[in-house]
Design an enzyme around this catalytic site. Sequence first.
Site, PDB file in Angstrom:
ATOM      1  CG  ASP A 122      -5.704 -11.503  61.082  1.00 36.24           C
ATOM      2  OD1 ASP A 122      -4.549 -11.906  61.286  1.00 36.24           O
ATOM      3  OD2 ASP A 122      -6.718 -12.041  61.600  1.00 36.24           O
ATOM      4  CB  ILE A 123      -9.903 -14.244  59.051  1.00 36.27           C
ATOM      5  CG1 ILE A 123     -11.301 -14.631  58.604  1.00 36.27           C
ATOM      6  CG2 ILE A 123      -9.489 -15.022  60.290  1.00 36.27           C
ATOM      7  CD1 ILE A 123     -11.404 -16.053  58.084  1.00 36.27           C
ATOM      8  CG  HIS A 125       1.875 -14.835  59.752  1.00 35.00           C
ATOM      9  ND1 HIS A 125       2.209 -16.164  59.942  1.00 35.00           N
ATOM     10  CD2 HIS A 125       1.268 -14.441  60.893  1.00 35.00           C
ATOM     11  CE1 HIS A 125       1.817 -16.539  61.138  1.00 35.00           C
ATOM     12  NE2 HIS A 125       1.251 -15.505  61.753  1.00 35.00           N
ATOM     13  CD  GLU A 163      -3.350 -18.193  66.943  1.00 32.72           C
ATOM     14  OE1 GLU A 163      -4.052 -18.004  65.930  1.00 32.72           O
ATOM     15  OE2 GLU A 163      -3.596 -17.696  68.050  1.00 32.72           O
TER      16      GLU A 163
HETATM   17  P1  5GP Z   1      -0.149 -15.855  64.448  1.00 31.90           P
HETATM   18  O1  5GP Z   1      -0.804 -16.096  65.778  1.00 31.90           O
HETATM   19  O2  5GP Z   1       0.291 -17.159  63.812  1.00 31.90           O
HETATM   20  O3  5GP Z   1       0.950 -14.828  64.508  1.00 31.90           O
HETATM   21  O4  5GP Z   1      -1.233 -15.191  63.527  1.00 31.90           O
HETATM   22  C1  5GP Z   1      -2.088 -15.915  62.706  1.00 31.90           C
HETATM   23  C2  5GP Z   1      -3.139 -14.958  62.189  1.00 31.90           C
HETATM   24  O5  5GP Z   1      -3.777 -15.552  61.091  1.00 31.90           O
HETATM   25  C3  5GP Z   1      -4.226 -14.607  63.214  1.00 31.90           C
HETATM   26  O6  5GP Z   1      -4.246 -13.198  63.412  1.00 31.90           O
HETATM   27  C4  5GP Z   1      -5.511 -15.121  62.553  1.00 31.90           C
HETATM   28  O7  5GP Z   1      -6.625 -14.286  62.790  1.00 31.90           O
HETATM   29  C5  5GP Z   1      -5.128 -15.176  61.085  1.00 31.90           C
HETATM   30  N1  5GP Z   1      -5.846 -16.173  60.295  1.00 31.90           N
HETATM   31  C6  5GP Z   1      -6.037 -17.470  60.624  1.00 31.90           C
HETATM   32  N2  5GP Z   1      -6.713 -18.102  59.650  1.00 31.90           N
HETATM   33  C7  5GP Z   1      -6.954 -17.182  58.687  1.00 31.90           C
HETATM   34  C8  5GP Z   1      -7.620 -17.239  57.425  1.00 31.90           C
HETATM   35  O8  5GP Z   1      -8.134 -18.269  56.985  1.00 31.90           O
HETATM   36  N3  5GP Z   1      -7.663 -16.080  56.705  1.00 31.90           N
HETATM   37  C9  5GP Z   1      -7.103 -14.921  57.161  1.00 31.90           C
HETATM   38  N4  5GP Z   1      -7.208 -13.848  56.362  1.00 31.90           N
HETATM   39  N5  5GP Z   1      -6.471 -14.842  58.343  1.00 31.90           N
HETATM   40  C10 5GP Z   1      -6.401 -15.956  59.098  1.00 31.90           C
END
Ligand code: 5GP
Length: 120
Positions: free
Chosen positions: A33-34, A104, A99
């Site tokens: 994760d970034i 994922h 998000e």
């Molecule tokens: P969600 O909130 O959708 O469950 O998690 C999305 C995740 O994607 C977040 O933890 C965010 O830090 C990660 N993320 C968003 N953009 C990127 C990216 O460009 N690269 C990586 N490796 N992770 C990302």
Amino acid sequence: MTYDPNNIFARILRGEIPNKTVYEDEHTLAFHDINPQAPVHVLVIPKGAYQSMDDFSAKASDAEIAALFRAVGKVVELTGIADAGWRMLANSGANGGQEVPHLHIHVFGGRRLGPMLARV
Ligand code: 5GP
């Protein structure tokens, strides 16, 4: 809701955005994760175009479903978090706090992760 082919993880899968890969096979990609929320924070995604776990469980092939969950096990092994304990999480939709609209599974480890849900 239709799948958005320009979401950030679709772009990672097309190689348009770099990622730090932990594990990859025919059906699955796992990468750091970034913005990590724990010392180990890896995202495990199917290569197919699925928005969420409900979409995936309804439409994915048995091979894709098996690959995703086996990949979680591989990530846990490769990152060395199995013995100390870890957590997996898949946010879905607005109430789930999703998000990025490509399924994922978050894999967290490397520290005590605290309560299952924050109080809001
Ligand atoms: P969600 O909130 O959708 O469950 O998690 C999305 C995740 O994607 C977040 O933890 C965010 O830090 C990660 N993320 C968003 N953009 C990127 C990216 O460009 N690269 C990586 N490796 N992770 C990302």
